[in-house]
Design a protein around this motif. Structure first.
Motif, PDB file in Angstrom:
ATOM      1  N   THR A 256       0.821  -1.226   0.000  1.00  0.00           N
ATOM      2  CA  THR A 256       0.000   0.000   0.000  1.00  0.00           C
ATOM      3  C   THR A 256       0.847   1.264   0.000  1.00  0.00           C
ATOM      4  O   THR A 256       0.315   2.368   0.093  1.00  0.00           O
ATOM      5  CB  THR A 256      -0.950   0.034   1.215  1.00  0.00           C
TER       6      THR A 256
ATOM      7  N   ARG B 182       2.295   3.895  -1.784  1.00  0.00           N
ATOM      8  CA  ARG B 182       2.208   4.455  -3.131  1.00  0.00           C
ATOM      9  C   ARG B 182       2.425   5.964  -3.083  1.00  0.00           C
ATOM     10  O   ARG B 182       2.480   6.561  -2.001  1.00  0.00           O
ATOM     11  CB  ARG B 182       0.852   4.140  -3.758  1.00  0.00           C
ATOM     12  N   SER B 183       2.566   6.546  -4.237  1.00  0.00           N
ATOM     13  CA  SER B 183       2.890   7.972  -4.303  1.00  0.00           C
ATOM     14  C   SER B 183       1.730   8.826  -3.821  1.00  0.00           C
ATOM     15  O   SER B 183       0.612   8.728  -4.347  1.00  0.00           O
ATOM     16  CB  SER B 183       3.234   8.354  -5.738  1.00  0.00           C
TER      17      SER B 183
ATOM     18  N   ARG C 259       0.618  -2.849 -10.323  1.00  0.00           N
ATOM     19  CA  ARG C 259       1.897  -3.258 -10.918  1.00  0.00           C
ATOM     20  C   ARG C 259       1.680  -4.498 -11.775  1.00  0.00           C
ATOM     21  O   ARG C 259       0.727  -5.259 -11.568  1.00  0.00           O
ATOM     22  CB  ARG C 259       2.906  -3.636  -9.814  1.00  0.00           C
TER      23      ARG C 259
ATOM     24  N   THR D 126      -1.106  -0.743  -4.694  1.00  0.00           N
ATOM     25  CA  THR D 126      -0.454  -0.242  -5.887  1.00  0.00           C
ATOM     26  C   THR D 126      -0.826  -1.114  -7.086  1.00  0.00           C
ATOM     27  O   THR D 126      -1.156  -2.296  -6.920  1.00  0.00           O
ATOM     28  CB  THR D 126       1.075  -0.291  -5.714  1.00  0.00           C
TER      29      THR D 126
ATOM     30  N   GLY E  48      -2.325   2.719  -1.274  1.00  0.00           N
ATOM     31  CA  GLY E  48      -2.547   1.663  -2.254  1.00  0.00           C
ATOM     32  C   GLY E  48      -3.851   0.912  -2.091  1.00  0.00           C
ATOM     33  O   GLY E  48      -4.773   1.445  -1.508  1.00  0.00           O
TER      34      GLY E  48
END
Ligand SMILES: Cc1cc2nc3c(=O)[nH]c(=O)nc-3n(C[C@H](O)[C@H](O)[C@H](O)COP(=O)(O)O)c2cc1C
Length: 213
Positions: free
Chosen positions: A9, A11-12, A194, A192, A190
């Protein structure tokens, strides 16, 4: 928080509440960062923690002036509007919004390589980065574990002259990124998105794929 929940979790985060970040939380992040490996265990880093509002404003104004003057922020927004993938579009718009006001983050951490000689003495090379970016990831994971948002940004390269002057960086110190820190404002952590590990892993030979058991 469970380790894997933190990893999945983290994330940006690019929008921050103005709430101050407790100093103890920052120390915990820094203590996690400096646990990372580095070439020959040189620990070739200084972590510049910027809370001072005047200094953050100087950086923000510089970013705005340099990015806006060339129309780069507007170009980013226009490029985003043309994107079909909604999450990519959001990412680019948020990145542009953050660049428009970098000082909204109550803390900016500027990790600097200092005196690196292993695995290379060329502080501006990819190889030198291997002695610090792992530590940056530790820093961001420790932030997430404490409910704090971060994003690894690379705009330090565009304002390095101002960073050097404002913070009196010695010649051998090279800022490698800028990590804003703060409590997320309207942005969730997140999970996230991917590519799955099966899609990016080759076993025993390049191109040899394996389904996950
Ligand atoms: C080397 C590197 C440079 C990045 N530079 C920026 C940047 O300058 N500005 C920004 O907003 N995000 C930047 N990011 C964040 C990425 O955009 C982000 O990690 C990626 O889109 C995945 O999104 P997520 O972290 O939310 O899962 C950078 C990430 C890395 C690893």
């Amino acid at each position: 928080m469970d380790f894997f929940d933190v990893v999945h979790t983290q994330r940006s985060i690019r929008r921050f509440k103005p709430d101050p970040v407790p100093e103890e939380a920052l120390w915990k992040m820094l203590d996690a960062a400096i646990r990372a490996p580095s070439g020959s265990n040189l620990q070739p880093w200084i972590w510049l923690v910027v809370r001072d509002q005047t200094k953050r404003e100087v950086l923000a104004q510089t970013v705005r002036a340099r990015f806006d003057s060339g129309g780069r922020l507007e170009q980013m927004r226009q490029r985003a509007q043309k994107m079909e993938d909604a999450s990519q579009r959001r990412m680019l718009l948020r990145a542009a919004d953050f660049f428009a006001n970098v000082a909204q983050a109550p803390v900016l951490i500027i990790p600097c390589l200092v005196g690196v000689t292993s695995p290379t003495a060329d502080a501006r090379s990819l190889l030198a980065g291997s002695s610090i970016y792992g530590a940056v990831q530790n820093l961001m994971l420790a932030a997430r574990a404490q409910g704090l948002g971060t994003v690894l940004t690379t705009f330090q390269a565009s304002i390095e002259d101002v960073l050097r002057k404002e913070f009196h960086l010695p010649e051998g110190a090279v800022p490698v990124c800028i990590v804003p820190v703060g409590y997320p404002d309207g942005q969730r952590f997140g999970p996230t998105t991917r590519k799955p590990p099966e899609a990016v892993t080759h076993w025993d030979d390049w191109g040899a794929l394996k389904a996950r058991a």
